[in-house]
Design a protein around this motif. Structure first.
Motif, PDB file in Angstrom:
ATOM      1  N   TYR A  62       0.184   3.994  -1.031  1.00 31.76           N
ATOM      2  CA  TYR A  62      -0.066   4.390   0.347  1.00 31.76           C
ATOM      3  C   TYR A  62      -1.515   4.081   0.709  1.00 31.76           C
ATOM      4  O   TYR A  62      -2.427   4.320  -0.067  1.00 31.76           O
ATOM      5  N   LYS A  63      -1.676   3.562   1.920  1.00 30.84           N
ATOM      6  CA  LYS A  63      -3.014   3.232   2.423  1.00 30.84           C
ATOM      7  C   LYS A  63      -3.209   3.978   3.730  1.00 30.84           C
ATOM      8  O   LYS A  63      -2.365   3.933   4.616  1.00 30.84           O
ATOM      9  N   TRP A  64      -4.361   4.679   3.860  1.00 30.14           N
ATOM     10  CA  TRP A  64      -4.675   5.377   5.083  1.00 30.14           C
ATOM     11  C   TRP A  64      -6.182   5.555   5.199  1.00 30.14           C
ATOM     12  O   TRP A  64      -6.912   5.320   4.258  1.00 30.14           O
ATOM     13  N   VAL A  65      -6.627   5.935   6.390  1.00 25.95           N
ATOM     14  CA  VAL A  65      -8.041   6.185   6.651  1.00 25.95           C
ATOM     15  C   VAL A  65      -8.213   7.681   6.824  1.00 25.95           C
ATOM     16  O   VAL A  65      -7.536   8.297   7.637  1.00 25.95           O
ATOM     17  N   ASP A  66      -9.135   8.267   6.033  1.00 29.48           N
ATOM     18  CA  ASP A  66      -9.336   9.716   6.110  1.00 29.48           C
ATOM     19  C   ASP A  66     -10.231  10.072   7.289  1.00 29.48           C
ATOM     20  O   ASP A  66     -10.669   9.216   8.063  1.00 29.48           O
ATOM     21  N   GLU A  67     -10.526  11.381   7.436  1.00 27.32           N
ATOM     22  CA  GLU A  67     -11.295  11.856   8.590  1.00 27.32           C
ATOM     23  C   GLU A  67     -12.731  11.354   8.591  1.00 27.32           C
ATOM     24  O   GLU A  67     -13.390  11.360   9.624  1.00 27.32           O
ATOM     25  N   ASN A  68     -13.241  10.887   7.446  1.00 27.60           N
ATOM     26  CA  ASN A  68     -14.597  10.340   7.367  1.00 27.60           C
ATOM     27  C   ASN A  68     -14.633   8.834   7.625  1.00 27.60           C
ATOM     28  O   ASN A  68     -15.692   8.228   7.550  1.00 27.60           O
ATOM     29  N   GLY A  69     -13.485   8.230   7.859  1.00 29.02           N
ATOM     30  CA  GLY A  69     -13.434   6.803   8.126  1.00 29.02           C
ATOM     31  C   GLY A  69     -13.349   5.942   6.868  1.00 29.02           C
ATOM     32  O   GLY A  69     -13.519   4.736   6.939  1.00 29.02           O
ATOM     33  N   GLN A  72      -8.430   4.912   2.060  1.00 29.36           N
ATOM     34  CA  GLN A  72      -7.955   5.504   0.815  1.00 29.36           C
ATOM     35  C   GLN A  72      -6.688   4.781   0.352  1.00 29.36           C
ATOM     36  O   GLN A  72      -5.859   4.396   1.170  1.00 29.36           O
ATOM     37  N   TYR A  73      -6.560   4.613  -0.962  1.00 28.91           N
ATOM     38  CA  TYR A  73      -5.352   4.076  -1.576  1.00 28.91           C
ATOM     39  C   TYR A  73      -4.883   5.097  -2.597  1.00 28.91           C
ATOM     40  O   TYR A  73      -5.678   5.612  -3.385  1.00 28.91           O
ATOM     41  N   SER A  74      -3.575   5.402  -2.614  1.00 31.92           N
ATOM     42  CA  SER A  74      -3.073   6.383  -3.552  1.00 31.92           C
ATOM     43  C   SER A  74      -1.596   6.144  -3.803  1.00 31.92           C
ATOM     44  O   SER A  74      -0.875   5.621  -2.954  1.00 31.92           O
ATOM     45  N   SER A  75      -1.148   6.557  -4.991  1.00 34.60           N
ATOM     46  CA  SER A  75       0.281   6.506  -5.278  1.00 34.60           C
ATOM     47  C   SER A  75       0.971   7.752  -4.739  1.00 34.60           C
ATOM     48  O   SER A  75       2.186   7.806  -4.646  1.00 34.60           O
ATOM     49  N   GLU A  76       0.183   8.766  -4.372  1.00 37.86           N
ATOM     50  CA  GLU A  76       0.710   9.991  -3.763  1.00 37.86           C
ATOM     51  C   GLU A  76       0.639   9.850  -2.245  1.00 37.86           C
ATOM     52  O   GLU A  76      -0.351   9.357  -1.713  1.00 37.86           O
ATOM     53  N   PRO A  77       1.655  10.283  -1.525  1.00 34.60           N
ATOM     54  CA  PRO A  77       1.610  10.166  -0.062  1.00 34.60           C
ATOM     55  C   PRO A  77       0.533  11.062   0.535  1.00 34.60           C
ATOM     56  O   PRO A  77       0.274  12.154   0.034  1.00 34.60           O
ATOM     57  N   PRO A  78      -0.105  10.604   1.610  1.00 33.75           N
ATOM     58  CA  PRO A  78      -1.138  11.413   2.273  1.00 33.75           C
ATOM     59  C   PRO A  78      -0.489  12.529   3.084  1.00 33.75           C
ATOM     60  O   PRO A  78       0.728  12.595   3.210  1.00 33.75           O
ATOM     61  N   PRO A  79      -1.312  13.385   3.656  1.00 36.30           N
ATOM     62  CA  PRO A  79      -0.741  14.440   4.516  1.00 36.30           C
ATOM     63  C   PRO A  79       0.081  13.832   5.649  1.00 36.30           C
ATOM     64  O   PRO A  79      -0.132  12.700   6.067  1.00 36.30           O
ATOM     65  N   ASN A  81       0.238  14.365   8.861  1.00 38.67           N
ATOM     66  CA  ASN A  81      -0.364  14.101  10.159  1.00 38.67           C
ATOM     67  C   ASN A  81      -1.253  12.853  10.162  1.00 38.67           C
ATOM     68  O   ASN A  81      -1.851  12.528  11.169  1.00 38.67           O
ATOM     69  N   VAL A  82      -1.354  12.133   9.039  1.00 34.86           N
ATOM     70  CA  VAL A  82      -2.213  10.957   8.924  1.00 34.86           C
ATOM     71  C   VAL A  82      -1.354   9.700   9.049  1.00 34.86           C
ATOM     72  O   VAL A  82      -0.272   9.599   8.457  1.00 34.86           O
ATOM     73  N   GLN A  83      -1.852   8.756   9.842  1.00 36.66           N
ATOM     74  CA  GLN A  83      -1.137   7.482   9.963  1.00 36.66           C
ATOM     75  C   GLN A  83      -1.363   6.685   8.686  1.00 36.66           C
ATOM     76  O   GLN A  83      -2.491   6.503   8.240  1.00 36.66           O
ATOM     77  N   ARG A  84      -0.298   6.210   8.083  1.00 39.34           N
ATOM     78  CA  ARG A  84      -0.393   5.533   6.792  1.00 39.34           C
ATOM     79  C   ARG A  84       0.407   4.251   6.803  1.00 39.34           C
ATOM     80  O   ARG A  84       1.273   4.040   7.653  1.00 39.34           O
ATOM     81  N   LYS A  85       0.095   3.428   5.817  1.00 49.32           N
ATOM     82  CA  LYS A  85       0.816   2.176   5.642  1.00 49.32           C
ATOM     83  C   LYS A  85       1.344   2.169   4.204  1.00 49.32           C
ATOM     84  O   LYS A  85       0.621   2.494   3.262  1.00 49.32           O
ATOM     85  N   VAL A  86       2.616   1.833   4.042  1.00 51.86           N
ATOM     86  CA  VAL A  86       3.232   1.811   2.719  1.00 51.86           C
ATOM     87  C   VAL A  86       3.177   0.380   2.189  1.00 51.86           C
ATOM     88  O   VAL A  86       3.591  -0.562   2.858  1.00 51.86           O
ATOM     89  N   LEU A  87       2.631   0.235   0.985  1.00 53.48           N
ATOM     90  CA  LEU A  87       2.508  -1.080   0.351  1.00 53.48           C
ATOM     91  C   LEU A  87       3.344  -1.108  -0.912  1.00 53.48           C
ATOM     92  O   LEU A  87       3.297  -0.181  -1.715  1.00 53.48           O
ATOM     93  N   GLU A  88       4.120  -2.159  -1.086  1.00 50.84           N
ATOM     94  CA  GLU A  88       4.868  -2.356  -2.329  1.00 50.84           C
ATOM     95  C   GLU A  88       4.076  -3.330  -3.188  1.00 50.84           C
ATOM     96  O   GLU A  88       3.748  -4.438  -2.765  1.00 50.84           O
ATOM     97  N   ILE A  89       3.770  -2.923  -4.415  1.00 49.78           N
ATOM     98  CA  ILE A  89       2.965  -3.752  -5.313  1.00 49.78           C
ATOM     99  C   ILE A  89       3.816  -4.159  -6.494  1.00 49.78           C
ATOM    100  O   ILE A  89       4.423  -3.328  -7.160  1.00 49.78           O
ATOM    101  N   ASP A  90       3.856  -5.454  -6.732  1.00 50.43           N
ATOM    102  CA  ASP A  90       4.552  -5.998  -7.893  1.00 50.43           C
ATOM    103  C   ASP A  90       3.500  -6.605  -8.813  1.00 50.43           C
ATOM    104  O   ASP A  90       2.822  -7.562  -8.433  1.00 50.43           O
ATOM    105  N   PRO A  91       3.314  -6.071 -10.019  1.00 47.95           N
ATOM    106  CA  PRO A  91       2.253  -6.574 -10.896  1.00 47.95           C
ATOM    107  C   PRO A  91       2.510  -7.978 -11.408  1.00 47.95           C
ATOM    108  O   PRO A  91       1.620  -8.612 -11.940  1.00 47.95           O
ATOM    109  N   ASN A  92       3.708  -8.475 -11.225  1.00 45.45           N
ATOM    110  CA  ASN A  92       4.025  -9.812 -11.704  1.00 45.45           C
ATOM    111  C   ASN A  92       3.761 -10.888 -10.661  1.00 45.45           C
ATOM    112  O   ASN A  92       4.078 -12.053 -10.866  1.00 45.45           O
TER     113      ASN A  92
END
Length: 156
Positions: A62-69, A72-79, A81-92
């Motif tokens: 998950y990729k999103w911008v926090d309140e400080n601008g 952030q990238y995380s494998s855990e979903p953000p809160p 109320n935050v606009q996020r973008k879901v990325l699928e990553i294939d290590p191969n």
């Protein structure tokens, strides 16, 4: 000669013993520990390998911008109320694209091959004389500054 060979063998035995003892102190294992002689399972379906490389399959990030601008990238979903973008990553898959190298134009290559060294005298004698005079003047100034510094040090 026998004494020399005996001393050499004694030194080698002591060195090996000391190195084995140091290895035992540092790791807690002897060099010929039978537990370490097993061949590890490196098959692709090994659960141990999955623990080492959690991205062995496709993963969701998950990729999103926090309140400080800050992005952030995380494998855990953000809160929620935050606009996020879901990325699928294939290590191969290679995510860094290669650079395209443009070929030189054939005309430029032909022009550089046709360049010929100029004939006759390449250097201008007046320019060389001026260059030598300038170099002598620079050397003279450096010598004067050196003498001034030496005098200042002596006066100090």
């Amino acid at each position: 000669m026998k004494k020399l060979i005996t001393k050499a063998i004694l030194v080698v035995v002591i060195a090996l013993g000391a190195s084995n003892y140091m290895l035992y102190i540092m790791t807690g294992k002897t060099p010929f520990d039978s537990n370490d002689m097993k061949i590890p399972d490196l098959s692709l379906s090994s659960p141990k390998l999955d623990k080492i490389n959690p991205l062995s399959g496709s993963s969701t990030v998950y990729k999103w911008v926090d309140e400080n601008g800050v992005t952030q990238y995380s494998s855990e979903p953000p809160p929620e109320n935050v606009q996020r973008k879901v990325l699928e990553i294939d290590p191969n898959v290679n995510v860094v694209q290669g650079l395209r190298i443009e070929e030189e134009e054939p005309q430029e290559i032909a022009q550089t091959q046709n360049n010929v060294m100029p004939q006759g005298q390449v250097y201008n004698p007046q320019a060389i004389k001026k260059l030598m005079d300038d170099a002598k003047n620079v050397q003279k100034k450096l010598n004067e500054r050196y003498k001034e510094q030496e005098k200042a040090v002596q006066d100090f």
